[in-house]
Scaffold this motif. Structure first.
Motif, PDB file in Angstrom:
ATOM      1  N   MET A 178       0.846  -1.179   0.000  1.00  0.00           N
ATOM      2  CA  MET A 178       0.000   0.000   0.000  1.00  0.00           C
ATOM      3  C   MET A 178       0.886   1.234   0.000  1.00  0.00           C
ATOM      4  O   MET A 178       1.966   1.227   0.581  1.00  0.00           O
ATOM      5  N   SER A 179       0.428   2.277  -0.643  1.00  0.00           N
ATOM      6  CA  SER A 179       1.196   3.512  -0.746  1.00  0.00           C
ATOM      7  C   SER A 179       0.378   4.682  -0.210  1.00  0.00           C
ATOM      8  O   SER A 179      -0.733   4.927  -0.658  1.00  0.00           O
ATOM      9  N   PHE A 180       0.965   5.375   0.749  1.00  0.00           N
ATOM     10  CA  PHE A 180       0.395   6.613   1.267  1.00  0.00           C
ATOM     11  C   PHE A 180       1.314   7.732   0.796  1.00  0.00           C
ATOM     12  O   PHE A 180       2.392   7.936   1.340  1.00  0.00           O
ATOM     13  N   LEU A 181       0.896   8.407  -0.258  1.00  0.00           N
ATOM     14  CA  LEU A 181       1.661   9.511  -0.817  1.00  0.00           C
ATOM     15  C   LEU A 181       1.114  10.794  -0.196  1.00  0.00           C
ATOM     16  O   LEU A 181      -0.081  11.079  -0.300  1.00  0.00           O
ATOM     17  N   VAL A 182       1.975  11.527   0.472  1.00  0.00           N
ATOM     18  CA  VAL A 182       1.552  12.698   1.241  1.00  0.00           C
ATOM     19  C   VAL A 182       2.300  13.930   0.750  1.00  0.00           C
ATOM     20  O   VAL A 182       3.514  13.898   0.587  1.00  0.00           O
ATOM     21  N   GLU A 183       1.553  14.990   0.490  1.00  0.00           N
ATOM     22  CA  GLU A 183       2.153  16.291   0.216  1.00  0.00           C
ATOM     23  C   GLU A 183       1.706  17.232   1.326  1.00  0.00           C
ATOM     24  O   GLU A 183       0.506  17.328   1.622  1.00  0.00           O
ATOM     25  N   PHE A 184       2.671  17.897   1.959  1.00  0.00           N
ATOM     26  CA  PHE A 184       2.282  18.826   3.019  1.00  0.00           C
ATOM     27  C   PHE A 184       3.238  20.000   3.088  1.00  0.00           C
ATOM     28  O   PHE A 184       4.353  19.958   2.584  1.00  0.00           O
ATOM     29  N   SER A 185       2.732  21.051   3.687  1.00  0.00           N
ATOM     30  CA  SER A 185       3.578  22.176   4.051  1.00  0.00           C
ATOM     31  C   SER A 185       3.219  22.546   5.483  1.00  0.00           C
ATOM     32  O   SER A 185       2.054  22.434   5.894  1.00  0.00           O
ATOM     33  N   MET A 186       4.228  22.919   6.231  1.00  0.00           N
ATOM     34  CA  MET A 186       4.031  23.292   7.631  1.00  0.00           C
ATOM     35  C   MET A 186       5.076  24.351   7.968  1.00  0.00           C
ATOM     36  O   MET A 186       6.268  24.150   7.692  1.00  0.00           O
ATOM     37  N   PHE A 187       4.599  25.455   8.524  1.00  0.00           N
ATOM     38  CA  PHE A 187       5.529  26.523   8.883  1.00  0.00           C
ATOM     39  C   PHE A 187       4.877  27.445   9.906  1.00  0.00           C
ATOM     40  O   PHE A 187       3.650  27.552   9.983  1.00  0.00           O
ATOM     41  N   PRO A 188       5.693  28.127  10.695  1.00  0.00           N
ATOM     42  CA  PRO A 188       5.145  29.071  11.666  1.00  0.00           C
ATOM     43  C   PRO A 188       4.698  30.356  10.968  1.00  0.00           C
ATOM     44  O   PRO A 188       5.296  30.768   9.976  1.00  0.00           O
ATOM     45  N   THR A 189       3.650  30.956  11.490  1.00  0.00           N
ATOM     46  CA  THR A 189       3.181  32.225  10.929  1.00  0.00           C
ATOM     47  C   THR A 189       3.535  33.404  11.834  1.00  0.00           C
ATOM     48  O   THR A 189       3.179  34.539  11.522  1.00  0.00           O
ATOM     49  N   ASP A 190       4.232  33.121  12.913  1.00  0.00           N
ATOM     50  CA  ASP A 190       4.568  34.174  13.861  1.00  0.00           C
ATOM     51  C   ASP A 190       6.074  34.464  13.910  1.00  0.00           C
ATOM     52  O   ASP A 190       6.567  35.008  14.887  1.00  0.00           O
ATOM     53  N   LYS A 200      -2.198  16.929   1.960  1.00  0.00           N
ATOM     54  CA  LYS A 200      -2.944  16.186   0.938  1.00  0.00           C
ATOM     55  C   LYS A 200      -2.415  14.760   0.945  1.00  0.00           C
ATOM     56  O   LYS A 200      -1.208  14.546   1.079  1.00  0.00           O
ATOM     57  N   MET A 201      -3.308  13.785   0.780  1.00  0.00           N
ATOM     58  CA  MET A 201      -2.905  12.379   0.737  1.00  0.00           C
ATOM     59  C   MET A 201      -3.539  11.683  -0.451  1.00  0.00           C
ATOM     60  O   MET A 201      -4.698  11.922  -0.767  1.00  0.00           O
ATOM     61  N   ASP A 202      -2.752  10.813  -1.070  1.00  0.00           N
ATOM     62  CA  ASP A 202      -3.244   9.935  -2.126  1.00  0.00           C
ATOM     63  C   ASP A 202      -2.921   8.516  -1.669  1.00  0.00           C
ATOM     64  O   ASP A 202      -1.753   8.135  -1.595  1.00  0.00           O
ATOM     65  N   ILE A 203      -3.943   7.756  -1.335  1.00  0.00           N
ATOM     66  CA  ILE A 203      -3.773   6.415  -0.769  1.00  0.00           C
ATOM     67  C   ILE A 203      -4.169   5.391  -1.823  1.00  0.00           C
ATOM     68  O   ILE A 203      -5.278   5.455  -2.367  1.00  0.00           O
ATOM     69  N   ARG A 204      -3.256   4.474  -2.095  1.00  0.00           N
ATOM     70  CA  ARG A 204      -3.524   3.489  -3.137  1.00  0.00           C
ATOM     71  C   ARG A 204      -3.064   2.097  -2.701  1.00  0.00           C
ATOM     72  O   ARG A 204      -1.905   1.902  -2.322  1.00  0.00           O
ATOM     73  N   LYS A 205      -3.993   1.147  -2.792  1.00  0.00           N
ATOM     74  CA  LYS A 205      -3.665  -0.249  -2.491  1.00  0.00           C
ATOM     75  C   LYS A 205      -2.854  -0.834  -3.635  1.00  0.00           C
ATOM     76  O   LYS A 205      -2.942  -0.385  -4.780  1.00  0.00           O
ATOM     77  N   ASN A 206      -2.082  -1.872  -3.319  1.00  0.00           N
ATOM     78  CA  ASN A 206      -1.297  -2.620  -4.314  1.00  0.00           C
ATOM     79  C   ASN A 206      -0.377  -1.720  -5.129  1.00  0.00           C
ATOM     80  O   ASN A 206      -0.234  -1.902  -6.336  1.00  0.00           O
ATOM     81  N   ALA A 207       0.227  -0.734  -4.480  1.00  0.00           N
ATOM     82  CA  ALA A 207       1.140   0.174  -5.174  1.00  0.00           C
ATOM     83  C   ALA A 207       2.305   0.512  -4.258  1.00  0.00           C
ATOM     84  O   ALA A 207       2.202   0.413  -3.035  1.00  0.00           O
ATOM     85  N   GLU A 208       3.408   0.902  -4.876  1.00  0.00           N
ATOM     86  CA  GLU A 208       4.575   1.358  -4.118  1.00  0.00           C
ATOM     87  C   GLU A 208       5.438   2.223  -5.020  1.00  0.00           C
ATOM     88  O   GLU A 208       5.241   2.278  -6.232  1.00  0.00           O
ATOM     89  N   ASN A 209       6.358   2.926  -4.418  1.00  0.00           N
ATOM     90  CA  ASN A 209       7.290   3.801  -5.123  1.00  0.00           C
ATOM     91  C   ASN A 209       6.586   4.792  -6.056  1.00  0.00           C
ATOM     92  O   ASN A 209       7.042   5.078  -7.146  1.00  0.00           O
ATOM     93  N   ARG A 210       5.475   5.306  -5.617  1.00  0.00           N
ATOM     94  CA  ARG A 210       4.741   6.266  -6.448  1.00  0.00           C
ATOM     95  C   ARG A 210       5.358   7.657  -6.420  1.00  0.00           C
ATOM     96  O   ARG A 210       5.080   8.474  -7.286  1.00  0.00           O
ATOM     97  N   ILE A 211       6.208   7.914  -5.451  1.00  0.00           N
ATOM     98  CA  ILE A 211       6.880   9.213  -5.402  1.00  0.00           C
ATOM     99  C   ILE A 211       7.709   9.424  -6.665  1.00  0.00           C
ATOM    100  O   ILE A 211       7.870  10.540  -7.132  1.00  0.00           O
ATOM    101  N   GLU A 212       8.185   8.345  -7.245  1.00  0.00           N
ATOM    102  CA  GLU A 212       8.913   8.396  -8.515  1.00  0.00           C
ATOM    103  C   GLU A 212       8.002   7.976  -9.679  1.00  0.00           C
ATOM    104  O   GLU A 212       8.047   8.559 -10.752  1.00  0.00           O
ATOM    105  N   GLY A 213       7.201   6.949  -9.450  1.00  0.00           N
ATOM    106  CA  GLY A 213       6.404   6.354 -10.516  1.00  0.00           C
ATOM    107  C   GLY A 213       5.383   7.272 -11.149  1.00  0.00           C
ATOM    108  O   GLY A 213       5.159   7.219 -12.364  1.00  0.00           O
ATOM    109  N   LYS A 214       4.761   8.129 -10.365  1.00  0.00           N
ATOM    110  CA  LYS A 214       3.743   9.029 -10.927  1.00  0.00           C
ATOM    111  C   LYS A 214       4.369  10.013 -11.912  1.00  0.00           C
ATOM    112  O   LYS A 214       3.791  10.302 -12.951  1.00  0.00           O
TER     113      LYS A 214
END
Length: 104
Positions: A1-13, A76-90
């Motif tokens: 299973m592949s959990f592909l996650v895109e996120f940004s996190m930063f302080p605003t202060d 943001k998350m893209d969850i896909r069963k029966n997949a791996e290495n999607r960070i490169e594959g997509k």
């Protein structure tokens, strides 16, 4: 299973430039061993489970919690069963259809 996650996190202060805070998060992700890509607007990483993905997000927040009073986060998350290495594959899939490598 592949959990592909895109996120940004930063302080605003902490003013206009927050790269010193973002770099704490990237250092933590790098030491975790999960594959990731830093982009100008966020970070993409891939795990095998939801628990691993959420743990990375939680650990990212913990890098800022001690000295940041306000933290902005987008996930943001893209969850896909029966997949791996999607960070490169997509990307490769799109490049194949274009017949060329995408600018990096």
């Amino acid at each position: 299973m592949s959990f592909l996650v895109e996120f940004s996190m930063f302080p605003t202060d902490k003013g206009e430039s927050v790269s010193q805070y973002v770099s704490r998060i990237i250092k933590m992700i790098d030491s975790s061993g999960v594959p990731y890509k830093l982009t100008p607007m966020g970070t993409v990483f891939e795990t095998n489970t939801m628990e691993e993905a959420l743990n990375i997000i939680n650990q990212a927040y913990k890098q800022l919690e001690p000295d940041c009073n306000r933290v902005y986060t987008v996930i943001k998350m893209d969850i896909r069963k029966n997949a791996e290495n999607r960070i490169e594959g997509k990307v490769k899939s799109v490049e194949e259809k274009l017949g060329k490598e995408v600018k990096k």
